[in-house]
Scaffold this motif. Structure first.
Motif, PDB file in Angstrom:
ATOM      1  N   SER A  99       1.955  11.136  -1.202  1.00 38.71           N
ATOM      2  CA  SER A  99       1.279   9.837  -1.191  1.00 38.71           C
ATOM      3  C   SER A  99       1.146   9.255   0.213  1.00 38.71           C
ATOM      4  O   SER A  99       0.467   8.255   0.417  1.00 38.71           O
ATOM      5  N   GLY A 100       1.809   9.885   1.174  1.00 34.18           N
ATOM      6  CA  GLY A 100       1.734   9.408   2.556  1.00 34.18           C
ATOM      7  C   GLY A 100       1.658  10.591   3.495  1.00 34.18           C
ATOM      8  O   GLY A 100       1.172  11.655   3.138  1.00 34.18           O
ATOM      9  N   ASP A 101       2.147  10.390   4.676  1.00 32.28           N
ATOM     10  CA  ASP A 101       2.154  11.479   5.658  1.00 32.28           C
ATOM     11  C   ASP A 101       3.465  11.446   6.422  1.00 32.28           C
ATOM     12  O   ASP A 101       3.531  11.055   7.583  1.00 32.28           O
ATOM     13  N   PRO A 102       4.577  11.825   5.741  1.00 32.58           N
ATOM     14  CA  PRO A 102       5.879  11.749   6.397  1.00 32.58           C
ATOM     15  C   PRO A 102       5.930  12.625   7.652  1.00 32.58           C
ATOM     16  O   PRO A 102       5.440  13.746   7.660  1.00 32.58           O
ATOM     17  N   VAL A 103       6.541  12.068   8.681  1.00 31.14           N
ATOM     18  CA  VAL A 103       6.582  12.752   9.978  1.00 31.14           C
ATOM     19  C   VAL A 103       7.842  13.594  10.090  1.00 31.14           C
ATOM     20  O   VAL A 103       8.942  13.086   9.929  1.00 31.14           O
ATOM     21  N   ASP A 104       7.675  14.900  10.326  1.00 31.69           N
ATOM     22  CA  ASP A 104       8.791  15.770  10.698  1.00 31.69           C
ATOM     23  C   ASP A 104      10.017  15.504   9.824  1.00 31.69           C
ATOM     24  O   ASP A 104      11.009  14.942  10.272  1.00 31.69           O
TER      25      ASP A 104
ATOM     26  N   PRO B 296      15.360   6.861  13.372  1.00 24.31           N
ATOM     27  CA  PRO B 296      14.404   7.641  12.573  1.00 24.31           C
ATOM     28  C   PRO B 296      13.090   6.876  12.407  1.00 24.31           C
ATOM     29  O   PRO B 296      13.075   5.638  12.407  1.00 24.31           O
ATOM     30  N   ALA B 297      11.984   7.613  12.255  1.00 23.95           N
ATOM     31  CA  ALA B 297      10.699   6.957  11.994  1.00 23.95           C
ATOM     32  C   ALA B 297      10.710   6.326  10.602  1.00 23.95           C
ATOM     33  O   ALA B 297      10.147   5.258  10.383  1.00 23.95           O
TER      34      ALA B 297
END
Length: 217
Positions: A23-28, A154-155
Motif C-alpha cells: 500500500s506504500g513504498d517502504p524504504v530499505d 529510522p525512516a
C-alpha cells in the motif's frame, strides 16, 4: 486458538505486512526480532517481505521479591526503562536496582554474542524497521526496544505482533509509526493462551534459526 505455533503466527502476520508494504513504498526494509520467541515469527515476515533479518535483544528487569513481575527493561547500553507505577507500589528506587540492572545488562551482552557474535546491530538510519515479537502483554521490553530504535533515526518504525492486549497496544502505539496486530482479545492474561503450541524457544534454537535464515536468504 488462532495460531498453531509461532511459525503459523508469522505466516499470518506476513500476509498482513505484505498488504501493508504494497500500500506504500517502504524504504530499505529491515526486520528485527525480539529474541528468542520473536525469531520464528520474524523469520516468516522477513521471508515474505524479501528483507534481511536480525535481532534486537532486550531484557526485563524484575526483583528477587517478585521475579515474575517485570518493573523495567533494558536494551543495549541505553538507560533502563522503568514502570514508575510498579516502582512506587513496591517502594523501590532506581538506585536500589543497580545490581539487578548490571546483571541483566551482562546477560543482554551475552545474548547479543550468542545471536550475532562480534557483528554489530545493522544500521537502522533511514531504513524502514519492522520490529517483531510473538505477542504483546505488558509491553515493557517492546517499548524500550522501540525507543532505542527511534533514537537511531529510522525512516519508519513499525511494530508487528500476532496478538496483543488492547490496553497495551493503545499505550504503545505512539512509540511507532505503524502498528500491525492481528488479534486483540478483550482479556489477555498471557500470550501463550493464543497459541496451541507455545513451547519455549531456547537461545540456541533462536540462533540456529537465524543462521538457517541467513544461509538460505
Amino acid at each position: 486458538m488462532p495460531f498453531r505455533d509461532r511459525t503459523h503466527a508469522g505466516q499470518e502476520l506476513a500476509l498482513r505486512l505484505v498488504e501493508w508494504a504494497g500500500s506504500g513504498d517502504p524504504v530499505d526494509v529491515l526486520v528485527l526480532a525480539l529474541p528468542p520467541g520473536g525469531v520464528p515469527v520474524a523469520a516468516e515476515v522477513a521471508r515474505a517481505l524479501g528483507a534481511p533479518l536480525d535481532v534486537l535483544a532486550a531484557r526485563e528487569i524484575s526483583t528477587p521479591i517478585r521475579p515474575e513481575t517485570a518493573i523495567g527493561a533494558v536494551v543495549a547500553d541505553d538507560p533502563p526503562l522503568y514502570d514508575r507505577r510498579s516502582l512506587a507500589m513496591m517502594h523501590l528506587s532506581e538506585d536500589r536496582l543497580g545490581d539487578v540492572v548490571v546483571a541483566e545488562r551482562n546477560e543482554l551482552h551475552r545474548l547479543e554474542y550468542v545471536f550475532r557474535g562480534r557483528r554489530p546491530l545493522p544500521s537502522v538510519d533511514g531504513r524502514t524497521v519492522v520490529l517483531v515479537d510473538d505477542g504483546l502483554a505488558t509491553g515493557l521490553t517492546t517499548r524500550a526496544a522501540l525507543r532505542f530504535l527511534r533514537r537511531h533515526g529510522p525512516a519508519r518504525l513499525v511494530l508487528a505482533v500476532p496478538v496483543g492486549s488492547p490496553r497495551t497496544i493503545a499505550s504503545i502505539r505512539p512509540e511507532c509509526d505503524d502498528l500491525v496486530c492481528l488479534e486483540q482479545p478483550r482479556t489477555l492474561h498471557v500470550v501463550g493462551e493464543w497459541y496451541e503450541d507455545f513451547g519455549q524457544v531456547s537461545d540456541t534454537e533462536a540462533a540456529r534459526m537465524l543462521h538457517a535464515f541467513h544461509a538460505t536468504a
